[in-house]
Design a protein around this motif. Structure first.
Motif, mmCIF file in Angstrom:
data_model
loop_
_atom_site.group_PDB
_atom_site.id
_atom_site.type_symbol
_atom_site.label_atom_id
_atom_site.label_comp_id
_atom_site.label_asym_id
_atom_site.label_seq_id
_atom_site.Cartn_x
_atom_site.Cartn_y
_atom_site.Cartn_z
ATOM 1 N N ILE A 60 99.292 121.069 -35.423
ATOM 2 C CA ILE A 60 97.886 119.799 -36.189
ATOM 3 C C ILE A 60 97.941 119.008 -34.812
ATOM 4 C CG2 ILE A 60 98.005 118.173 -37.538
ATOM 5 C CD1 ILE A 60 99.825 119.101 -39.679
ATOM 6 N N GLU B 148 94.626 114.685 -35.739
ATOM 7 C CA GLU B 148 93.824 115.085 -36.839
ATOM 8 C C GLU B 148 94.710 115.148 -38.064
ATOM 9 O OE1 GLU B 148 92.283 120.508 -36.920
ATOM 10 O OE2 GLU B 148 94.123 119.773 -36.623
ATOM 11 N N GLU B 149 94.522 115.480 -39.890
ATOM 12 C CA GLU B 149 94.486 115.590 -40.554
ATOM 13 C C GLU B 149 95.113 116.935 -41.051
ATOM 14 O OE1 GLU B 149 95.301 112.881 -43.069
ATOM 15 O OE2 GLU B 149 94.897 111.579 -41.032
ATOM 16 N N ARG C 41 94.862 118.117 -43.956
ATOM 17 C CA ARG C 41 93.489 119.682 -44.769
ATOM 18 C C ARG C 41 92.370 119.859 -43.342
ATOM 19 N NH1 ARG C 41 93.614 119.023 -50.489
ATOM 20 N NH2 ARG C 41 91.024 118.980 -50.918
ATOM 21 N N THR C 42 92.108 119.058 -42.529
ATOM 22 C CA THR C 42 91.938 119.760 -41.652
ATOM 23 C C THR C 42 91.705 120.826 -41.195
ATOM 24 O OG1 THR C 42 90.460 117.906 -41.365
ATOM 25 C CG2 THR C 42 89.742 119.042 -39.987
ATOM 26 N N ALA C 43 92.831 120.372 -40.585
ATOM 27 C CA ALA C 43 93.466 121.662 -39.914
ATOM 28 C C ALA C 43 94.113 123.167 -40.530
ATOM 29 C CB ALA C 43 95.322 121.376 -39.306
ATOM 30 N N LEU D 159 91.987 124.233 -42.279
ATOM 31 C CA LEU D 159 90.418 125.244 -42.558
ATOM 32 C C LEU D 159 90.445 125.189 -41.146
ATOM 33 C CD1 LEU D 159 88.411 122.891 -44.983
ATOM 34 C CD2 LEU D 159 89.903 125.072 -45.202
ATOM 35 N N ARG D 160 90.516 125.044 -40.146
ATOM 36 C CA ARG D 160 90.563 124.702 -38.558
ATOM 37 C C ARG D 160 91.265 126.870 -38.426
ATOM 38 N NH1 ARG D 160 93.403 124.518 -34.873
ATOM 39 N NH2 ARG D 160 94.451 122.391 -35.465
ATOM 40 N N GLN E 211 90.096 129.493 -39.797
ATOM 41 C CA GLN E 211 89.044 130.030 -38.804
ATOM 42 C C GLN E 211 89.069 130.449 -37.792
ATOM 43 O OE1 GLN E 211 85.798 129.762 -40.008
ATOM 44 N NE2 GLN E 211 85.114 131.635 -38.212
ATOM 45 N N GLY F 239 85.481 131.093 -42.496
ATOM 46 C CA GLY F 239 86.144 130.018 -43.170
ATOM 47 C C GLY F 239 85.616 129.927 -45.032
ATOM 48 N N GLU G 243 88.636 128.283 -50.005
ATOM 49 C CA GLU G 243 88.373 126.766 -51.025
ATOM 50 C C GLU G 243 90.316 126.537 -50.951
ATOM 51 O OE1 GLU G 243 85.908 126.934 -54.214
ATOM 52 O OE2 GLU G 243 87.377 128.010 -55.763
ATOM 53 N N GLU H 245 97.912 121.145 -53.093
ATOM 54 C CA GLU H 245 98.398 121.745 -50.800
ATOM 55 C C GLU H 245 99.967 120.853 -51.916
ATOM 56 O OE1 GLU H 245 97.898 117.118 -48.597
ATOM 57 O OE2 GLU H 245 96.719 117.895 -49.337
#
Length: 165
Positions: A46, A50-51, A53-55, A57-58, A61, A67, A70, A74
């Motif tokens: 992370i 960065e949160e 949830r964002t991490a 998805l990154r 990718q 990507g 869904e 969590e």
């Protein structure tokens, strides 16, 4: 280092892990490029600020080149594992004794052709496969197995719910 993530013990690298499910309820695993025959689910650090949830998805990718998924769950927990001493001295400049992981379950919404392990310059895996839940933990390096058992146990109802009836 643990600002924003108070459940991370000192000396552990903040990280996310993702359990990616296909329509058949199978789990994505990749074979690590840097380790002989070691398979794992995608995971990664992370970034500062960065949160999780964002991490997640990154990292999906970056590690598997898609990507197309869904988030469906969590984990409420941060899970910690320790690296073997020989690895702890080599990776991440020796700054961490292990990782603290926030795990997510995701439903893959793409086709297998959407997965591209070489999509970014920093390739993590040299092969990948979908595996049945009952085979997953046996493929994983021993020092990560306890965490994987906990993740599988937590997300098992979702995994079984994703399987065709």
């Amino acid at each position: 280092m643990t600002v924003g993530h108070p459940h991370i013990l000192p000396g552990y690298r903040p990280c996310v892990g993702l359990l990616l499910l296909n329509a058949n309820g199978e789990v994505f695993v990749g074979r690590r490029l840097d380790t002989q025959d070691a398979w794992q689910m995608p995971q990664g650090g992370i970034d500062p600020g960065e949160e999780p949830r964002t991490a997640v998805l990154r990292e999906m990718q970056e590690e598997i080149g898609t990507g197309k998924a869904e988030i469906i769950a969590e984990s409420d927990l941060w899970r910690h594992y320790e690296l073997p001493a020989s690895l702890a001295r080599r990776v991440w400049g020796g700054r961490y004794r292990g990782q603290a992981q926030k795990w997510f379950a995701l439903r893959f919404t793409g086709q297998d052709a959407d997965i591209d392990l070489t999509a970014t310059p920093h390739v993590e895996f040299d092969a990948w496969q979908w595996v049945a839940l009952d085979r997953l933990v046996d493929l994983i390096v021993p020092f990560k197995r306890d965490v994987y058992l906990e993740v599988v146990d937590e997300f098992a109802p979702l995994i079984r719910g994703a399987a065709p009836r």
